[in-house]
Motif scaffolding. Sequence first.
Motif, mmCIF file in Angstrom:
data_model
loop_
_atom_site.group_PDB
_atom_site.id
_atom_site.type_symbol
_atom_site.label_atom_id
_atom_site.label_comp_id
_atom_site.label_asym_id
_atom_site.label_seq_id
_atom_site.Cartn_x
_atom_site.Cartn_y
_atom_site.Cartn_z
ATOM 1 N N MET A 1 5.204 -6.247 -48.393
ATOM 2 C CA MET A 1 5.794 -5.387 -49.418
ATOM 3 C C MET A 1 5.366 -3.936 -49.259
ATOM 4 N N ASN A 2 4.077 -3.739 -48.951
ATOM 5 C CA ASN A 2 3.557 -2.369 -48.832
ATOM 6 C C ASN A 2 2.279 -2.406 -47.993
ATOM 7 N N ALA A 3 2.425 -2.150 -46.711
ATOM 8 C CA ALA A 3 1.286 -2.231 -45.789
ATOM 9 C C ALA A 3 0.207 -1.205 -46.128
ATOM 10 N N GLU A 4 0.619 -0.054 -46.665
ATOM 11 C CA GLU A 4 -0.347 0.996 -46.990
ATOM 12 C C GLU A 4 -1.336 0.550 -48.061
ATOM 13 N N VAL A 5 -0.871 -0.271 -49.006
ATOM 14 C CA VAL A 5 -1.761 -0.767 -50.064
ATOM 15 C C VAL A 5 -2.846 -1.650 -49.464
ATOM 16 N N VAL A 6 -2.465 -2.502 -48.534
ATOM 17 C CA VAL A 6 -3.435 -3.391 -47.881
ATOM 18 C C VAL A 6 -4.485 -2.571 -47.140
#
Length: 240
Positions: free
Chosen positions: A161-166
């Motif tokens: 969904m959102n690699a940056e959050v990980v």
Amino acid sequence: MSAKRPTKPRGELAELSAQLQGLCMTGKRSNVELRQAKKEAFKKVINYMTLGMDMSGLFPMMTSCANLSPDDIVLKKMLYLYITHYAASTPDLALLTINQLHKDCHDQDPTVRGLALRSLCSLRISNLLEYVVSPVTAGLDDRHPYVRRTAVMGVLKIWHMNAEVVESQGMLQHVQTLLAQDSDPQVVANCLTLLMQVQRVKRLASNKALMYSLINRMKVRGKLVASSAYSLSRPLCKRP
């Protein structure tokens, strides 16, 4: 001529609403009889829901019935199926769903914690992703392996969904720590599955310390880890 959409079964909806309200009170029925009646009512709701009929109006009664029997895993599973179905399409119910799942992520029963976490990660509502990160991070440190297994796969869902959050939340580093230290074979296998998808396999396989560690612990960690380690080692065995 456009196909007709399923209409809301007003009579059935009113009947189920009254039935669920009645099931929130014990009355003269035994606990076993009450639980069975709840399961039958929940099955009817799920059946109508899968037929495309709007059952969202039963949300308060469904959650109340399930919460009054907190140790019934079957009811919990049906509740999670119901609330996650409407969370994405009904904004008013999304936060109520998240509140319910957040509460259950702290349940004493690890099965409930794991099921709640899995359902929370299945919502896939991008603007509510912030409410998913914290329970998943906590799940990575849960004392029970079932919850940790679920949390690792939850990280993968967040990454899609959102690699940056990980990346920003340090989740990959957390997973790598689990990979090196966790004693549960399925947790280790899930960590490998995640890292093989998020990072390039050749890059992961080139980590000699990781490879040696996995090979040395294959006998202890079981076939799942051995299979994943073999998949990692193949790129190194190929000729350039």
